[in-house]
Every structure is written in structure tokens, then in C-alpha cells.
Design a protein around this motif. Structure first.
Motif, PDB file in Angstrom:
ATOM      1  N   PHE A 106      15.523 -21.929  -6.886  1.00 10.80           N
ATOM      2  CA  PHE A 106      14.210 -21.611  -7.331  1.00 10.80           C
ATOM      3  C   PHE A 106      13.308 -21.648  -6.043  1.00 10.80           C
ATOM      4  CE2 PHE A 106      10.951 -22.652 -10.898  1.00 10.80           C
ATOM      5  CZ  PHE A 106      10.712 -21.372 -10.946  1.00 10.80           C
ATOM      6  N   LEU A 107      13.571 -22.973  -5.191  1.00 10.59           N
ATOM      7  CA  LEU A 107      12.948 -23.041  -3.947  1.00 10.59           C
ATOM      8  C   LEU A 107      12.722 -21.811  -3.269  1.00 10.59           C
ATOM      9  CD1 LEU A 107      11.374 -25.041  -1.988  1.00 10.59           C
ATOM     10  CD2 LEU A 107      13.475 -25.711  -1.370  1.00 10.59           C
ATOM     11  N   VAL A 108      13.776 -21.083  -3.139  1.00  6.88           N
ATOM     12  CA  VAL A 108      13.912 -19.863  -2.202  1.00  6.88           C
ATOM     13  C   VAL A 108      12.597 -18.814  -2.697  1.00  6.88           C
ATOM     14  CG1 VAL A 108      15.637 -17.918  -1.631  1.00  6.88           C
ATOM     15  CG2 VAL A 108      16.234 -20.090  -1.884  1.00  6.88           C
ATOM     16  N   PHE A 109      12.604 -18.710  -3.974  1.00  2.99           N
ATOM     17  CA  PHE A 109      11.553 -17.883  -4.667  1.00  2.99           C
ATOM     18  C   PHE A 109      10.082 -18.529  -4.082  1.00  2.99           C
ATOM     19  CE2 PHE A 109      14.971 -16.286  -7.296  1.00  2.99           C
ATOM     20  CZ  PHE A 109      14.912 -15.142  -7.502  1.00  2.99           C
ATOM     21  N   TRP A 110       9.939 -19.644  -4.144  1.00  6.32           N
ATOM     22  CA  TRP A 110       8.537 -20.091  -3.884  1.00  6.32           C
ATOM     23  C   TRP A 110       8.128 -19.965  -2.440  1.00  6.32           C
ATOM     24  CZ3 TRP A 110       4.793 -21.792  -6.896  1.00  6.32           C
ATOM     25  CH2 TRP A 110       4.989 -21.713  -8.304  1.00  6.32           C
ATOM     26  N   THR A 111       9.149 -20.097  -1.592  1.00 13.88           N
ATOM     27  CA  THR A 111       9.343 -19.965  -0.128  1.00 13.88           C
ATOM     28  C   THR A 111       9.036 -18.576   0.439  1.00 13.88           C
ATOM     29  OG1 THR A 111      10.569 -21.895   0.164  1.00 13.88           O
ATOM     30  CG2 THR A 111      10.285 -20.453   2.283  1.00 13.88           C
ATOM     31  N   LEU A 112       9.571 -17.794  -0.449  1.00 15.44           N
ATOM     32  CA  LEU A 112       9.548 -16.212  -0.049  1.00 15.44           C
ATOM     33  C   LEU A 112       8.214 -15.824  -0.643  1.00 15.44           C
ATOM     34  CD1 LEU A 112      12.908 -14.676  -1.079  1.00 15.44           C
ATOM     35  CD2 LEU A 112      11.882 -14.934   1.194  1.00 15.44           C
ATOM     36  N   GLN A 113       7.562 -16.519  -1.495  1.00 15.09           N
ATOM     37  CA  GLN A 113       6.206 -15.999  -2.024  1.00 15.09           C
ATOM     38  C   GLN A 113       5.251 -16.564  -0.746  1.00 15.09           C
ATOM     39  OE1 GLN A 113       4.109 -15.831  -5.917  1.00 15.09           O
ATOM     40  NE2 GLN A 113       3.998 -18.081  -5.502  1.00 15.09           N
ATOM     41  N   ALA A 114       5.555 -17.873  -0.325  1.00 18.44           N
ATOM     42  CA  ALA A 114       4.491 -18.277   0.992  1.00 18.44           C
ATOM     43  C   ALA A 114       4.623 -17.362   2.179  1.00 18.44           C
ATOM     44  CB  ALA A 114       5.197 -19.636   1.319  1.00 18.44           C
ATOM     45  N   VAL A 115       5.899 -16.602   2.395  1.00 19.49           N
ATOM     46  CA  VAL A 115       6.005 -15.720   3.303  1.00 19.49           C
ATOM     47  C   VAL A 115       5.259 -14.604   3.021  1.00 19.49           C
ATOM     48  CG1 VAL A 115       7.763 -14.413   4.649  1.00 19.49           C
ATOM     49  CG2 VAL A 115       8.346 -16.618   4.205  1.00 19.49           C
ATOM     50  N   TRP A 116       5.524 -13.965   1.756  1.00 15.98           N
ATOM     51  CA  TRP A 116       4.932 -12.722   1.349  1.00 15.98           C
ATOM     52  C   TRP A 116       3.204 -12.947   1.357  1.00 15.98           C
ATOM     53  CZ3 TRP A 116       7.056  -9.603  -3.575  1.00 15.98           C
ATOM     54  CH2 TRP A 116       6.124  -8.382  -3.687  1.00 15.98           C
ATOM     55  N   VAL A 117       2.652 -13.946   0.726  1.00 11.98           N
ATOM     56  CA  VAL A 117       1.240 -14.334   0.936  1.00 11.98           C
ATOM     57  C   VAL A 117       0.807 -14.204   2.625  1.00 11.98           C
ATOM     58  CG1 VAL A 117      -0.522 -15.925   0.900  1.00 11.98           C
ATOM     59  CG2 VAL A 117       1.027 -15.698  -1.104  1.00 11.98           C
ATOM     60  N   PHE A 118       1.437 -14.935   3.499  1.00 11.18           N
ATOM     61  CA  PHE A 118       0.905 -14.839   4.778  1.00 11.18           C
ATOM     62  C   PHE A 118       1.114 -13.631   5.291  1.00 11.18           C
ATOM     63  CE2 PHE A 118       1.484 -15.674   9.346  1.00 11.18           C
ATOM     64  CZ  PHE A 118       0.312 -16.375   9.627  1.00 11.18           C
ATOM     65  N   ILE A 119       2.247 -12.806   5.354  1.00 14.41           N
ATOM     66  CA  ILE A 119       2.337 -11.476   6.030  1.00 14.41           C
ATOM     67  C   ILE A 119       1.457 -10.483   5.539  1.00 14.41           C
ATOM     68  CG2 ILE A 119       3.914  -9.519   6.492  1.00 14.41           C
ATOM     69  CD1 ILE A 119       6.267 -11.544   6.687  1.00 14.41           C
ATOM     70  N   THR A 120       1.245 -10.606   4.032  1.00 15.00           N
ATOM     71  CA  THR A 120       0.513  -9.685   3.575  1.00 15.00           C
ATOM     72  C   THR A 120      -0.708  -9.856   3.892  1.00 15.00           C
ATOM     73  OG1 THR A 120       2.002  -9.464   1.565  1.00 15.00           O
ATOM     74  CG2 THR A 120      -0.234  -8.413   1.284  1.00 15.00           C
TER      75      THR A 120
END
Length: 262
Positions: A106-120
Motif C-alpha cells: 500500500f505504501l508503494v501506491f501512496w509513494t507513487l502518488q507523491a511522485v505523480w503529484v510532483f512531476i505533474t
């Protein structure tokens, strides 16, 4: 890497740290309560918060920065509320049926969301960190126009799908009306378009390495088309309607993304 002397790079550092912190706190809360219901809401709220704070941290408050930030806030409010109400109405988000049982996964999903937010959000973060400005021109209005078309596509497609699913007579059926009659994923087309528009506007005042922020719309397109969007929905669709000749015919005749093209 050499940073431009008209950009406060600390805005990027602070944004990245806050972004990751919010997602990890969200993950901890989600594990404690064993829920995924506020995952998308947390992501949308982070977009809005970082856009607003980067404008304050940058200190320029130029018209271009304020308009760009406002457009991000509008998008985050619309999509965040839509996704949150949808998951409340449906009771769960099937994407996380397996992951929420495993905290590390589950942590992977939340961390990927952080990456998604920043890059986007990168084009807007860099724009808001700039201390110099230039007059608004054609490129700005072009970018904002593309954003307007994109968010309209996304909003209309979401409304049409929600309205379709709310009708008891459509239970167990797939949507193939409205925008969905010319594109299998019109909401994703809108999402990619609006972030492309925001990059186009920001690019008018970017220089050198800052143009790396073109990764924003490219990253959104990659994730939606190859990772978390189209592939997952296609797999789910085939499980539900793979034996339905009407569904197979719909997939065959309807563009995946861009109407009448592809």
C-alpha cells in the motif's frame, strides 16, 4: 545542474518534501483505518496545496502565475470532489482490494502518488518560483485554452458516465454513448490535454533545464495509457464483458483515446 538566477529552487525542495510527507501520513492513516477511500482526495488536495504554497513561496504573484495556480485549484477541486464522492457512493476502490491488506504494498501506491503529484505539477511549481515575468501573449492563451478544452472533456465524460451508472436499467452494461461513443477513454484525453496546456503556458517563461518539466504531460500520458489507467480498465472490461459481442465490437470500432485517430 545550473539553476536560473530568476528562480527560487527552494520552492521545489519544499514542495517535494511536503508532497511526500502528506502521502506518507495519508498512508499511515489509511493503514490504521484499513481504507482507501481518501486516497484520491489526498492526492487532489496535495495538488491544490502545493500550487497555492508555491505561489506564496515564490513571491512573484504575477498574473501568469496567479492564473496558472487558479486553474490547478479548479481542476483539483473538481476532480478531487468527484472521485471522493464516487468512492463513497460505490463503497470502495477496487484498485486497492489487494494492496490495502499489505501495508508495504500500500505504501508503494501512496509513494507513487507523491511522485505523480510532483512531476505533474512541475511546470507550475517552476513557474511560481520565477521572480521575473514577461507580458502575456499568444502562447499563454493557447495553453490555457487547451486546459479549458481538457477540463471540459474530463468533466463532461465523468458526468456522462456517472449519469449512465446511476440508471438501474444500465446495471451490468458498459457505456457507449455521448463522448464515450467516439473515445473509449475521453476523460483521460481531457486529463492529458489540460496538463499539456499548463506546460505550454509555463514554457513561455522557462529557460534551459527548466524545460525538463515537459515530462509533466508525458508522464501523465504514460501512466494513464500504459500503467494505471487504460490497461487496468481494459483488463476489468474484458473480465466483465469479454464474452459480449457488443463490447468487443465497441472496442474494435472506437478510438482508444483520440476520436477517429487512435
Amino acid at each position: 545542474m545550473i539553476f536560473a538566477d530568476d528562480m527560487d529552487v527552494s520552492v521545489l525542495y519544499k514542495s517535494a518534501a511536503l508532497d511526500l510527507g502528506i502521502q506518507w501520513v495519508g498512508w499511515a492513516a489509511a493503514v490504521v483505518f484499513s481504507t482507501e477511500k481518501f486516497f484520491d482526495l489526498a492526492g487532489s488536495a496535495t495538488y491544490a496545496l502545493l500550487a497555492y504554497l508555491s505561489l506564496q513561496w515564490g513571491g512573484g504573484h504575477f498574473t501568469r502565475q496567479k492564473v496558472q495556480t487558479t486553474l490547478v485549484l479548479i481542476w483539483a477541486l473538481r476532480l478531487g470532489s468527484y472521485l471522493f464522492l464516487r468512492v463513497l457512493r460505490e463503497g470502495k476502490d477496487t484498485r486497492f482490494d489487494e494492496a490495502k491488506r499489505n501495508p508495504a504494498h500500500f505504501l508503494v501506491f501512496w509513494t507513487l502518488q507523491a511522485v505523480w503529484v510532483f512531476i505533474t505539477l512541475l511546470p507550475t511549481l517552476i513557474l511560481n518560483a520565477k521572480s521575473r515575468d514577461r507580458s502575456l501573449g499568444f502562447q499563454d492563451y493557447l495553453g490555457w485554452s487547451i486546459w479549458a478544452v481538457g477540463i471540459l472533456l474530463e468533466a463532461v465524460a465523468d458526468y456522462q458516465k456517472s449519469d449512465f451508472k446511476a440508471d438501474p436499467e444500465n446495471s451490468g452494461k458498459f457505456i457507449q454513448s455521448g463522448l464515450w461513443s467516439i473515445s473509449q477513454h475521453p476523460n483521460y484525453l481531457g486529463e492529458i490535454s489540460l496538463w499539456l496546456g499548463l506546460y505550454i503556458t509555463a514554457a513561455g517563461v522557462l529557460s534551459g533545464w527548466e524545460h525538463i518539466s515537459i515530462v509533466s504531460p508525458m508522464f501523465v500520458a504514460f501512466l494513464l495509457l500504459k500503467v494505471s489507467g487504460v490497461p487496468l480498465l481494459d483488463e476489468l472490461g474484458m473480465k466483465r464483458w469479454g464474452n459480449n459481442p457488443g463490447y468487443l465490437a465497441y472496442r474494435e470500432r472506437t478510438a482508444v483515446l483520440v476520436p477517429y485517430v487512435w
